[in-house]
Design an enzyme around this catalytic site. Sequence first.
Site, PDB file in Angstrom:
ATOM      1  N   ASP A  77      23.979  64.326  62.724  1.00 26.01           N
ATOM      2  CA  ASP A  77      23.137  65.510  62.745  1.00 26.01           C
ATOM      3  C   ASP A  77      23.175  66.067  61.333  1.00 26.01           C
ATOM      4  O   ASP A  77      24.202  66.582  60.876  1.00 26.01           O
ATOM      5  CB  ASP A  77      23.683  66.527  63.743  1.00 26.01           C
ATOM      6  CG  ASP A  77      22.782  67.754  63.882  1.00 26.01           C
ATOM      7  OD1 ASP A  77      21.982  68.020  62.948  1.00 26.01           O
ATOM      8  OD2 ASP A  77      22.882  68.454  64.904  1.00 26.01           O
ATOM      9  N   TYR A 177       4.774  75.257  59.211  1.00 26.41           N
ATOM     10  CA  TYR A 177       4.527  73.869  58.824  1.00 26.41           C
ATOM     11  C   TYR A 177       4.150  73.812  57.350  1.00 26.41           C
ATOM     12  O   TYR A 177       4.646  72.965  56.597  1.00 26.41           O
ATOM     13  CB  TYR A 177       3.418  73.273  59.679  1.00 26.41           C
ATOM     14  CG  TYR A 177       3.252  71.782  59.508  1.00 26.41           C
ATOM     15  CD1 TYR A 177       4.050  70.890  60.210  1.00 26.41           C
ATOM     16  CD2 TYR A 177       2.292  71.260  58.636  1.00 26.41           C
ATOM     17  CE1 TYR A 177       3.908  69.519  60.060  1.00 26.41           C
ATOM     18  CE2 TYR A 177       2.138  69.892  58.473  1.00 26.41           C
ATOM     19  CZ  TYR A 177       2.947  69.025  59.184  1.00 26.41           C
ATOM     20  OH  TYR A 177       2.799  67.665  59.018  1.00 26.41           O
ATOM     21  N   LYS A 181       6.391  71.722  54.534  1.00 21.83           N
ATOM     22  CA  LYS A 181       5.899  70.578  53.780  1.00 21.83           C
ATOM     23  C   LYS A 181       5.749  70.882  52.292  1.00 21.83           C
ATOM     24  O   LYS A 181       5.918  69.998  51.446  1.00 21.83           O
ATOM     25  CB  LYS A 181       4.582  70.084  54.379  1.00 21.83           C
ATOM     26  CG  LYS A 181       4.729  69.603  55.822  1.00 21.83           C
ATOM     27  CD  LYS A 181       5.867  68.592  55.972  1.00 21.83           C
ATOM     28  CE  LYS A 181       6.041  68.128  57.401  1.00 21.83           C
ATOM     29  NZ  LYS A 181       7.164  67.158  57.550  1.00 21.83           N
TER      30      LYS A 181
END
Length: 307
Positions: A77, A177, A181
Site C-alpha cells: 500500500d 481529477y 493529473k
Amino acid sequence: MERMTKPLIGKVALVAGATRGAGRQIAVQLGAAGATVYATGRSSRAGRSELDRPETIEETAELVTAAGGTGIPVRVDHLVPDEVQALVARIDAEQGKLDVLVNDVWGADPLITWEKPVWEQSLDAGFRMLRLAVHTHVITSHFALPLLIRRPGGLVVEIGDGTKAYNEENYRLSVFYDLAKTSVNRLAFSWAHEVRPHGGTAVALTPGWMRSEAMLEHFGVTEDNWRDGAAKDPHFLISETPTFVGRAVAALAADPDRARWNGRSVSAGELAKVYGFTDVDGSQPDAFRYLSEVVDAGKPADTTGYR
C-alpha cells in the site's frame, strides 16, 4: 544479439501500481526488454483492494516473466510509508540498485464525480483521490529515489492523464481529477530538478484513451471486438491498448540519450513517432492531438491521420 532484442537485461525496475491497466503493461513491456521488474499494488491473490477487481500483482509478475523478464510481485500500500520503505530496502538487498521507477499508482476511478462544481462534490472522496493519486507518488519517490540515484542513468516516469500542455488549456471535468493529473505532471518536473545532478532523468508520460480492463467492461466489449465500442462513442476508435504506453516506457528506459526528455511532459503517441514503436495492431494512435483537433473542435469522429 540478445542485447539488441532485450536492451534492459541487467536493469531493475519498480512499477508502483502494476496490478492492471497501464501499470501492468508497463511492467510487462519492461520485462519483454529483459528487465527485472518489481510489480506492486494492493490487489493480490491474498486479498483485493477497495476496487474489488480480479486482477492481481501475481498475475502481472507472471506476465512479466512470460514476456522474457523476471517478475517479482510485492503487495504494497503506497500510502503506508513503512511498507514502501520495506519494499525499497528489499530491492536494495536483492538487487543492490534501481534503474527505473514508474509511479503509476491510481485506483481512484470510483471516487470521481464528473462535471459537478466543488460544492456538489464529496470532500472525503475528493481528498481520498488526491491521497491515492499524489501522496502515493511522493511517498514512493521519497524512499526509492535515493536508491535510483546511487548510479547515474536512473529513470523516473510519472504516469498521468494529459500532457502538461493539454491540461493547462483544458479543465478535466472535475476539480479533484484536474488537480490530481496536473499534480502528477508537476511532480515529474520537480523530480527532474532533483535527479539531474545525479545523472538521472524524470519524465511525465500520459497514455491516450486507454482500453484498460475497466474501460473494456464499461463499453461492453473485449479486446477482440473493441471497435464495436464506437457504437457507444464514435471517438472510441482513437483508443489504444495499455501495451502502447508500456512500450513507450520501455523505449525511454532503453534510450542512452534519455536525458533529452528530462522534465518533459509527453504522450505515448508523441514518443511513438520518435522511437518507432507501435500499438499491438501496428498503429501509432496520437490521441491527444486527436482530442485537441477533432473532439474539442467539435468535428465528427474520423481517425484518419491520427493512428
